[in-house]
Motif scaffolding. Structure first.
Motif, PDB file in Angstrom:
ATOM      1  N   ASN A  19     -18.298 -54.810  24.662  1.00 30.20           N
ATOM      2  CA  ASN A  19     -17.390 -54.556  25.779  1.00 30.20           C
ATOM      3  C   ASN A  19     -16.142 -53.778  25.359  1.00 30.20           C
ATOM      4  O   ASN A  19     -15.315 -53.435  26.195  1.00 30.20           O
ATOM      5  CB  ASN A  19     -16.962 -55.891  26.427  1.00 30.20           C
ATOM      6  CG  ASN A  19     -16.319 -55.691  27.785  1.00 30.20           C
ATOM      7  OD1 ASN A  19     -16.742 -54.849  28.567  1.00 30.20           O
ATOM      8  ND2 ASN A  19     -15.281 -56.465  28.071  1.00 30.20           N
ATOM      9  N   VAL A  20     -16.002 -53.519  24.044  1.00 32.49           N
ATOM     10  CA  VAL A  20     -14.818 -52.819  23.544  1.00 32.49           C
ATOM     11  C   VAL A  20     -15.098 -51.326  23.471  1.00 32.49           C
ATOM     12  O   VAL A  20     -15.963 -50.885  22.717  1.00 32.49           O
ATOM     13  CB  VAL A  20     -14.395 -53.345  22.161  1.00 32.49           C
ATOM     14  CG1 VAL A  20     -13.200 -52.556  21.642  1.00 32.49           C
ATOM     15  CG2 VAL A  20     -14.056 -54.826  22.230  1.00 32.49           C
ATOM     16  N   ASN A  21     -14.364 -50.567  24.275  1.00 34.27           N
ATOM     17  CA  ASN A  21     -14.480 -49.112  24.222  1.00 34.27           C
ATOM     18  C   ASN A  21     -13.608 -48.559  23.107  1.00 34.27           C
ATOM     19  O   ASN A  21     -13.997 -47.658  22.381  1.00 34.27           O
ATOM     20  CB  ASN A  21     -14.062 -48.525  25.574  1.00 34.27           C
ATOM     21  CG  ASN A  21     -14.532 -47.106  25.772  1.00 34.27           C
ATOM     22  OD1 ASN A  21     -14.289 -46.268  24.917  1.00 34.27           O
ATOM     23  ND2 ASN A  21     -15.195 -46.846  26.885  1.00 34.27           N
ATOM     24  N   ALA A  22     -12.397 -49.133  22.970  1.00 33.02           N
ATOM     25  CA  ALA A  22     -11.473 -48.712  21.925  1.00 33.02           C
ATOM     26  C   ALA A  22     -10.434 -49.808  21.721  1.00 33.02           C
ATOM     27  O   ALA A  22     -10.174 -50.609  22.613  1.00 33.02           O
ATOM     28  CB  ALA A  22     -10.786 -47.399  22.311  1.00 33.02           C
ATOM     29  N   VAL A  23      -9.852 -49.825  20.530  1.00 34.38           N
ATOM     30  CA  VAL A  23      -8.790 -50.786  20.245  1.00 34.38           C
ATOM     31  C   VAL A  23      -7.799 -50.158  19.274  1.00 34.38           C
ATOM     32  O   VAL A  23      -8.182 -49.453  18.348  1.00 34.38           O
ATOM     33  CB  VAL A  23      -9.352 -52.107  19.670  1.00 34.38           C
ATOM     34  CG1 VAL A  23     -10.118 -51.878  18.375  1.00 34.38           C
ATOM     35  CG2 VAL A  23      -8.227 -53.127  19.434  1.00 34.38           C
ATOM     36  N   TRP A  24      -6.514 -50.399  19.517  1.00 30.19           N
ATOM     37  CA  TRP A  24      -5.459 -49.966  18.607  1.00 30.19           C
ATOM     38  C   TRP A  24      -4.331 -50.976  18.741  1.00 30.19           C
ATOM     39  O   TRP A  24      -4.473 -51.980  19.452  1.00 30.19           O
ATOM     40  CB  TRP A  24      -5.007 -48.539  18.907  1.00 30.19           C
ATOM     41  CG  TRP A  24      -4.325 -48.288  20.216  1.00 30.19           C
ATOM     42  CD1 TRP A  24      -3.008 -48.052  20.434  1.00 30.19           C
ATOM     43  CD2 TRP A  24      -4.946 -48.197  21.518  1.00 30.19           C
ATOM     44  NE1 TRP A  24      -2.761 -47.833  21.776  1.00 30.19           N
ATOM     45  CE2 TRP A  24      -3.918 -47.917  22.448  1.00 30.19           C
ATOM     46  CE3 TRP A  24      -6.258 -48.333  21.970  1.00 30.19           C
ATOM     47  CZ2 TRP A  24      -4.175 -47.764  23.816  1.00 30.19           C
ATOM     48  CZ3 TRP A  24      -6.505 -48.191  23.323  1.00 30.19           C
ATOM     49  CH2 TRP A  24      -5.477 -47.906  24.228  1.00 30.19           C
ATOM     50  N   HIS A  25      -3.244 -50.750  18.073  1.00 32.09           N
ATOM     51  CA  HIS A  25      -2.152 -51.714  18.198  1.00 32.09           C
ATOM     52  C   HIS A  25      -0.810 -51.007  18.108  1.00 32.09           C
ATOM     53  O   HIS A  25      -0.678 -49.921  17.561  1.00 32.09           O
ATOM     54  CB  HIS A  25      -2.258 -52.811  17.138  1.00 32.09           C
ATOM     55  CG  HIS A  25      -1.823 -52.389  15.752  1.00 32.09           C
ATOM     56  ND1 HIS A  25      -0.523 -52.496  15.312  1.00 32.09           N
ATOM     57  CD2 HIS A  25      -2.528 -51.849  14.716  1.00 32.09           C
ATOM     58  CE1 HIS A  25      -0.440 -52.063  14.067  1.00 32.09           C
ATOM     59  NE2 HIS A  25      -1.634 -51.652  13.686  1.00 32.09           N
ATOM     60  N   CYS A  26       0.210 -51.673  18.677  1.00 34.53           N
ATOM     61  CA  CYS A  26       1.588 -51.208  18.551  1.00 34.53           C
ATOM     62  C   CYS A  26       2.348 -52.244  17.735  1.00 34.53           C
ATOM     63  O   CYS A  26       1.766 -52.911  16.885  1.00 34.53           O
ATOM     64  CB  CYS A  26       2.213 -50.980  19.931  1.00 34.53           C
ATOM     65  SG  CYS A  26       2.230 -52.452  20.965  1.00 34.53           S
ATOM     66  N   LEU A  30      -2.264 -56.039  20.411  1.00 34.84           N
ATOM     67  CA  LEU A  30      -3.568 -55.399  20.294  1.00 34.84           C
ATOM     68  C   LEU A  30      -3.859 -54.786  21.657  1.00 34.84           C
ATOM     69  O   LEU A  30      -3.806 -55.478  22.679  1.00 34.84           O
ATOM     70  CB  LEU A  30      -4.649 -56.420  19.949  1.00 34.84           C
ATOM     71  CG  LEU A  30      -4.600 -57.049  18.555  1.00 34.84           C
ATOM     72  CD1 LEU A  30      -5.625 -58.175  18.470  1.00 34.84           C
ATOM     73  CD2 LEU A  30      -4.865 -56.022  17.479  1.00 34.84           C
ATOM     74  N   ARG A  31      -4.148 -53.501  21.686  1.00 26.49           N
ATOM     75  CA  ARG A  31      -4.386 -52.814  22.959  1.00 26.49           C
ATOM     76  C   ARG A  31      -5.867 -52.428  23.041  1.00 26.49           C
ATOM     77  O   ARG A  31      -6.342 -51.628  22.236  1.00 26.49           O
ATOM     78  CB  ARG A  31      -3.483 -51.588  23.078  1.00 26.49           C
ATOM     79  CG  ARG A  31      -1.991 -51.943  23.112  1.00 26.49           C
ATOM     80  CD  ARG A  31      -1.117 -50.699  23.108  1.00 26.49           C
ATOM     81  NE  ARG A  31       0.296 -51.031  23.160  1.00 26.49           N
ATOM     82  CZ  ARG A  31       1.019 -51.074  24.278  1.00 26.49           C
ATOM     83  NH1 ARG A  31       0.448 -50.789  25.435  1.00 26.49           N
ATOM     84  NH2 ARG A  31       2.294 -51.391  24.249  1.00 26.49           N
ATOM     85  N   PHE A  32      -6.555 -53.001  23.996  1.00 25.00           N
ATOM     86  CA  PHE A  32      -7.986 -52.746  24.170  1.00 25.00           C
ATOM     87  C   PHE A  32      -8.224 -51.842  25.368  1.00 25.00           C
ATOM     88  O   PHE A  32      -7.546 -51.943  26.395  1.00 25.00           O
ATOM     89  CB  PHE A  32      -8.739 -54.050  24.413  1.00 25.00           C
ATOM     90  CG  PHE A  32      -8.850 -54.958  23.219  1.00 25.00           C
ATOM     91  CD1 PHE A  32      -9.924 -54.858  22.345  1.00 25.00           C
ATOM     92  CD2 PHE A  32      -7.879 -55.914  22.985  1.00 25.00           C
ATOM     93  CE1 PHE A  32     -10.019 -55.700  21.252  1.00 25.00           C
ATOM     94  CE2 PHE A  32      -7.966 -56.761  21.891  1.00 25.00           C
ATOM     95  CZ  PHE A  32      -9.045 -56.652  21.029  1.00 25.00           C
TER      96      PHE A  32
END
Length: 618
Positions: A19-26, A30-32
């Motif tokens: 279900n995860v298209n992309a993930v990064w973080h600030c 955690l930004r999904f």
């Protein structure tokens, strides 16, 4: 904290890697980018140890972790199958998130993804600029000295070459050739064009007169240019054969896009930024005090929804175009007010968990990272957030009335103070003191709920006890008039025939569910007892009438806290049995669940006996 376990639980909560298209973080989140946000179990994620809260905003599913976000992210991306999801730019063009298209969310998602990768460098350079301004003011070094020139270059580079940074991240987000994008940005600030601008000359491009504009430190022109490139590049890739594509597509892209940017896109982008700046200046010009009051009070509210990215873009443009920005000093009051509110909670609360979280959140907020304070403390307790808004509004009004200016862009925090040197600096100091200490005082006296003030361990001596949640006659669960509860299929427990309309917390723990109709509450105690408190039989048919929940999901409760009020007489008059049922829904995890039917000398309702860990079953 086990960062790997936290990462595994979060991944499971968002619906797995599928279900995860992309993930990064600030800095804290955690930004999904999820294929289907409905597949994520928000409640489950919020209950994970180490997770502060979850925010679904601006087209992103954001899990707020706090200062340890980098470690959790590293563990998350190291999990099997996650290597291909480690940036917001891996989203396939053929995969779209389910749901209605929201242009505002898409815009905020784009701006966030463009700025996030180099926020740390941008903030660091801004602070260095401020420190240099302070050093010059104190006459410690001169602007002609070698150290100043070296450090000034270090602090100025990211702002001067900002279009190149934006081109790289925007191209990555829009999935076009990043090096062509950077070349395009580099051309806009090429010395030959800069010289033409400085001499007020025009360029004759096949009969078209182009008036060059200064693009150093600009934002909108290059973003629009890369957006245009995202449409041109796919067309060229389709047109050219694969054997020549890698060479001819970049060639034609530069040949077309640079003159188009200089003649059309750049001026349009500049006009857009000028228009936004003009609108804000009009508000500021009408009343700097009123502008400071509004922005100071509501800035942290717009941060919750991610809309502050648009304001950040305008602040950077103001510094680039005018050499200063008047909004950054006001926003600093909003940031420090959240730190003050968290510190007020720290001073007032005796709950070790709340005290520890609020203390660390106050420190990080002072240095500009407010998410742990907002999501972990002030917004969760509500009243501290309102106290912070009041203090920030007053502090912002003072700062606005002094017309304080920031000489460069850096994220508002105590470290940014040197960037406000100059016009109205005394007003900035006064305003920030009002924002911080005002929030501390308001929160200490008015902002902390009683349940956050008290020490739960003073109430709960035996973690295996469940206290009586309502006044009345205690009856065995198998005697209640509901077959499902009486059969103990949902778990063992007891019933109470109430004599008034109040239910209180029977354990110290967390509210894990509040039914919309208000007739049932789920609680998990500190020792792991899972309780369902169900008020009345078939009262779900009342659709919430006569019930008033006093808590919400994820609220921390201690024994005796009021959790539900209900109109006992009205429920009886409507023909419903008002018996309150208390069920241990994880009874299977215990050897015994004993009911204290005679509690004349005790407030204990249930006693659970944990299983012997050494006991084996056949």
């Amino acid at each position: 904290m086990g960062y790997q376990k936290t990462a595994e639980d979060i991944l499971d909560g968002v619906g797995g890697k599928e279900n995860v298209n992309a993930v990064w973080h600030c800095a804290t989140r955690l930004r999904f980018k999820l294929n289907d946000t409905n597949a994520a179990d928000t409640q489950k994620i919020q209950n994970i140890d180490g997770v502060i809260t979850v925010v679904n905003s601006a087209g992103q599913y954001q899990v707020v972790v706090g200062n340890s976000v980098g470690r959790v992210y590293d563990e998350l991306t190291a999990l099997p199958g996650m290597a291909s999801h480690v940036s917001p730019n891996t989203e396939s063009a053929s995969v779209k998130e389910k749901g209605t298209f929201n242009p505002i969310s898409q815009l905020m998602d784009f701006v966030s993804a463009v700025f996030t990768p180099f926020l740390g460098a941008l903030a660091g350079a801004g602070i260095l600029k401020g420190l240099l301004a302070l050093i010059i003011t104190l006459n410690w070094i001169s602007t002609d000295s070698g150290p100043y020139k070296v450090w000034n270059a270090a602090s100025d580079a990211i702002f001067y070459f900002l279009p190149m940074f934006l081109a790289f991240t925007a191209a990555k987000k829009l999935k076009v050739n990043q090096f062509v994008a950077v070349s395009l940005a580099g051309a806009l600030i090429h010395p030959s064009l800069v010289e033409i601008v400085s001499n007020s000359q025009t360029i004759d491009f096949f009969g078209i007169s182009i008036v060059p504009i200064t693009y150093t430190a600009s934002v909108f022109p290059i973003l629009l240019s890369i957006w245009g490139l995202s449409y041109l590049e796919p067309l060229l890739n389709k047109f050219f054969p694969e054997s020549l594509r890698n060479m001819l597509t970049p060639l034609v892209s530069l040949v077309i896009m640079l003159p188009l940017t200089l003649a059309v896109i750049g001026p349009v982008g500049t006009k857009i930024s000028d228009l936004f700046a003009w609108l804000l200046l009009a508000i500021y010009g009408f009343s700097p005090l009123l502008a400071g009051l509004i922005l100071g009070a509501f800035h942290q509210s717009i941060v919750i929804f991610g809309v502050h990215w648009a304001l950040i873009t305008l602040m950077i443009n103001n510094v680039a175009n005018h050499g200063y920005d008047q909004w950054l000093p006001i926003v600093c009051a909003a940031v420090l007010s959240q730190a003050g509110a968290a510190f007020g909670v720290f001073l007032k609360s005796k709950d070790p968990k709340i005290k520890g979280l609020s203390g660390s959140a106050a420190i990080t907020a002072i240095f500009g990272i407010t998410e742990p304070a907002i999501y972990g403390v002030t917004l969760k307790l509500k009243r501290p957030f309102y106290c912070a808004m009041i203090a920030a509004g007053i502090g912002g009004a003072v700062i606005g009335s002094f017309e304080v200016h920031a000489s460069t862009f850096t994220f508002p925090s105590l470290l940014a103070l040197p960037t406000y040197l100059g016009q109205g600096f005394l007003g900035e100091v006064i305003g920030l003191m009002i924002a911080f200490f005002g929030a501390v005082i308001l929160t200490f006296f008015f902002g902390v709920p009683k349940k956050a003030e008290t020490l739960p361990t003073q109430v709960d001596v035996n973690l295996n006890e469940v206290m009586v949640p309502a006044d009345g006659q205690i009856v065995a669960l198998n005697q209640v008039s509901d077959e499902v509860f009486a059969s103990e299929a949902m778990g063992k427990g007891a019933g109470i025939i109430p004599i008034n309309g109040l239910v209180t917390a029977p354990v110290n723990g967390i509210v894990n569910s509040v039914y919309k109709t208000g007739h049932a509450i789920g609680i998990i105690s500190d020792s792991g007892i899972e309780l369902l408190i169900h008020i009345g039989i078939n009262t779900v048919k009342l659709k919430g009438q006569f019930f008033k929940p006093l808590v919400k999901e994820n609220d921390r409760i201690i024994i005796g806290d009021k959790i539900v009020e209900f109109d006992l007489e009205q429920i009886k008059a409507a023909g419903y049995d008002p018996t309150v049922m208390v069920v241990v829904t994880n009874s299977y995890q215990y050897d015994q669940v004993q009911v204290n039917l005679d509690n004349s000398n005790s407030k204990q309702l249930l006693q659970v006996q944990p299983k012997d860990p050494n006991q084996t079953t056949s």
